[in-house]
Design a protein around this motif. Structure first.
Motif, PDB file in Angstrom:
ATOM      1  N   VAL A 288      -3.632   3.359   5.381  1.00 35.12           N
ATOM      2  CA  VAL A 288      -3.274   4.708   4.969  1.00 35.12           C
ATOM      3  C   VAL A 288      -1.849   4.958   5.436  1.00 35.12           C
ATOM      4  O   VAL A 288      -1.566   4.955   6.639  1.00 35.12           O
ATOM      5  CB  VAL A 288      -4.211   5.767   5.572  1.00 35.12           C
ATOM      6  CG1 VAL A 288      -3.702   7.179   5.238  1.00 35.12           C
ATOM      7  CG2 VAL A 288      -5.634   5.580   5.060  1.00 35.12           C
TER       8      VAL A 288
ATOM      9  N   ASP B 129       4.040   4.647  -2.114  1.00 37.70           N
ATOM     10  CA  ASP B 129       2.897   4.352  -2.985  1.00 37.70           C
ATOM     11  C   ASP B 129       3.283   3.364  -4.082  1.00 37.70           C
ATOM     12  O   ASP B 129       2.527   2.428  -4.388  1.00 37.70           O
ATOM     13  CB  ASP B 129       2.379   5.645  -3.601  1.00 37.70           C
ATOM     14  CG  ASP B 129       1.122   5.429  -4.416  1.00 37.70           C
ATOM     15  OD1 ASP B 129       0.144   4.880  -3.879  1.00 37.70           O
ATOM     16  OD2 ASP B 129       1.116   5.788  -5.608  1.00 37.70           O
TER      17      ASP B 129
ATOM     18  N   GLN C 284       1.630  -0.380  -4.537  1.00 36.23           N
ATOM     19  CA  GLN C 284       1.016  -0.819  -5.789  1.00 36.23           C
ATOM     20  C   GLN C 284       1.681  -2.099  -6.314  1.00 36.23           C
ATOM     21  O   GLN C 284       0.997  -3.015  -6.796  1.00 36.23           O
ATOM     22  CB  GLN C 284       1.130   0.294  -6.836  1.00 36.23           C
ATOM     23  CG  GLN C 284       0.264   1.501  -6.538  1.00 36.23           C
ATOM     24  CD  GLN C 284       0.292   2.517  -7.666  1.00 36.23           C
ATOM     25  OE1 GLN C 284       0.244   2.159  -8.838  1.00 36.23           O
ATOM     26  NE2 GLN C 284       0.368   3.787  -7.316  1.00 36.23           N
TER      27      GLN C 284
ATOM     28  N   LYS D  26      -6.883  -2.756   0.798  1.00 37.06           N
ATOM     29  CA  LYS D  26      -6.654  -1.514   0.068  1.00 37.06           C
ATOM     30  C   LYS D  26      -5.542  -0.730   0.771  1.00 37.06           C
ATOM     31  O   LYS D  26      -5.375  -0.845   1.988  1.00 37.06           O
ATOM     32  CB  LYS D  26      -7.927  -0.673   0.019  1.00 37.06           C
ATOM     33  CG  LYS D  26      -9.105  -1.371  -0.645  1.00 37.06           C
ATOM     34  CD  LYS D  26     -10.276  -0.434  -0.815  1.00 37.06           C
ATOM     35  CE  LYS D  26     -10.890   0.005   0.492  1.00 37.06           C
ATOM     36  NZ  LYS D  26     -11.602  -1.079   1.178  1.00 37.06           N
TER      37      LYS D  26
ATOM     38  N   GLU E 106      -3.336   3.260   0.459  1.00 36.58           N
ATOM     39  CA  GLU E 106      -3.073   4.522  -0.206  1.00 36.58           C
ATOM     40  C   GLU E 106      -2.048   5.320   0.588  1.00 36.58           C
ATOM     41  O   GLU E 106      -1.916   5.153   1.801  1.00 36.58           O
ATOM     42  CB  GLU E 106      -4.354   5.341  -0.364  1.00 36.58           C
ATOM     43  CG  GLU E 106      -5.028   5.720   0.942  1.00 36.58           C
ATOM     44  CD  GLU E 106      -6.268   6.589   0.727  1.00 36.58           C
ATOM     45  OE1 GLU E 106      -6.331   7.272  -0.330  1.00 36.58           O
ATOM     46  OE2 GLU E 106      -7.141   6.609   1.606  1.00 36.58           O
TER      47      GLU E 106
ATOM     48  N   VAL F 205      -0.922   9.115   1.641  1.00 36.74           N
ATOM     49  CA  VAL F 205      -1.588  10.407   1.787  1.00 36.74           C
ATOM     50  C   VAL F 205      -0.632  11.407   2.426  1.00 36.74           C
ATOM     51  O   VAL F 205      -0.028  11.131   3.463  1.00 36.74           O
ATOM     52  CB  VAL F 205      -2.857  10.281   2.661  1.00 36.74           C
ATOM     53  CG1 VAL F 205      -3.505  11.652   2.882  1.00 36.74           C
ATOM     54  CG2 VAL F 205      -3.853   9.315   2.024  1.00 36.74           C
TER      55      VAL F 205
END
Length: 244
Positions: A39, A52, A56, A69, A71, A73
């Motif tokens: 995160v 971000d 990606q 994973k 992300e 935030v």
């Protein structure tokens, strides 16, 4: 340019990590490369959009394991939107010097860390920072600027007072201290000053090429004038999930 030593922190595949105040994302990217579920957390939307996009792209290009994973935030470091004991690792690099309520922020860093998890906190080192403040008010007296200068023992005490166990301390980025002293001396609003631009070119060359001469020089100088100090802590395995 990493300030946190990821080998010492122990980040690996399958672990969970939050990078609080991630900025441009350098530590988030490294954790993602190592296979952690990341995160990247910050209050700056523009920065987070860039972070971000890079996360990606890393996934699409196979620069991170398929199982990992990540992300980005948006949120407030004083009110992290996660349950107690959520993360295996917490990083807070170069943010506490900006936060008026630093002890409340430390409470949150500790709260979301799992028992047995590890925390890395970095801040500008006392001596190089004192020189910058002495040379220039513009360096720190601005919106969102540095509001305090930490002594490492003071910061260590604030974290261990919350039940954390101190593990290690090191210094980093010694070659950056003279750069900031130059900027402060000539004026932080004068990036085109020849001394500043010449030194900056050297720093870029060092970061891109990592030649032995500058790597050895920085290693020798870090204990003396390292720009940042990094502190590492562990949350005892028998600790309650929430901060004291």
């Amino acid at each position: 340019m990493l300030t946190v030593d990821f080998d010492r922190l122990g980040v690996g595949a399958g672990s969970s990590l939050i990078d609080v105040g991630c900025g441009a994302g350098r530590h988030s990217f490294e954790a993602f490369r190592r296979g952690a579920d990341v995160v990247a957390f910050d209050q700056d939307v523009a920065e987070l959009n860039n972070v971000d996009a890079i996360l990606q792209a890393m996934q699409e290009q196979g620069e991170a394991p398929a199982s990992a994973k990540a992300e980005a935030v948006k949120g407030d470091a004083l009110d992290l939107p996660y349950d107690d004991g959520t993360f295996d690792f917490v990083i807070a690099s170069e943010i506490l010097e900006h936060v008026p309520q630093d002890e409340a922020a430390i409470d949150e860093l500790v709260r979301v860390l799992k028992p047995g998890g590890r925390l890395a906190v970095t801040v500008p080192r006392w001596l190089p920072e004192k020189v910058c403040w002495a040379l220039s008010d513009e360096y720190h007296a601005n919106e969102g600027g540095h509001i305090r200068i930490y002594r490492a023992d003071e910061l260590e005490g604030k974290v261990t007072a919350r039940g954390m166990r101190f593990d290690h301390r090191h210094h980093a980025h010694a070659l950056h201290s003279p750069f900031w002293w130059l900027k402060c001396a000539v004026g932080v609003d004068k990036p085109d000053n020849p001394l500043v631009t010449t030194y900056h070119k050297m720093l870029v060359w060092d970061m891109m090429s990592r030649p032995w001469v500058t790597r050895n020089a920085e290693s020798l100088l870090n204990p003396l004038i390292g720009k940042s100090v990094a502190l590492y802590f562990e949350k005892p395995a028998n600790s309650p999930s929430s901060a004291a």
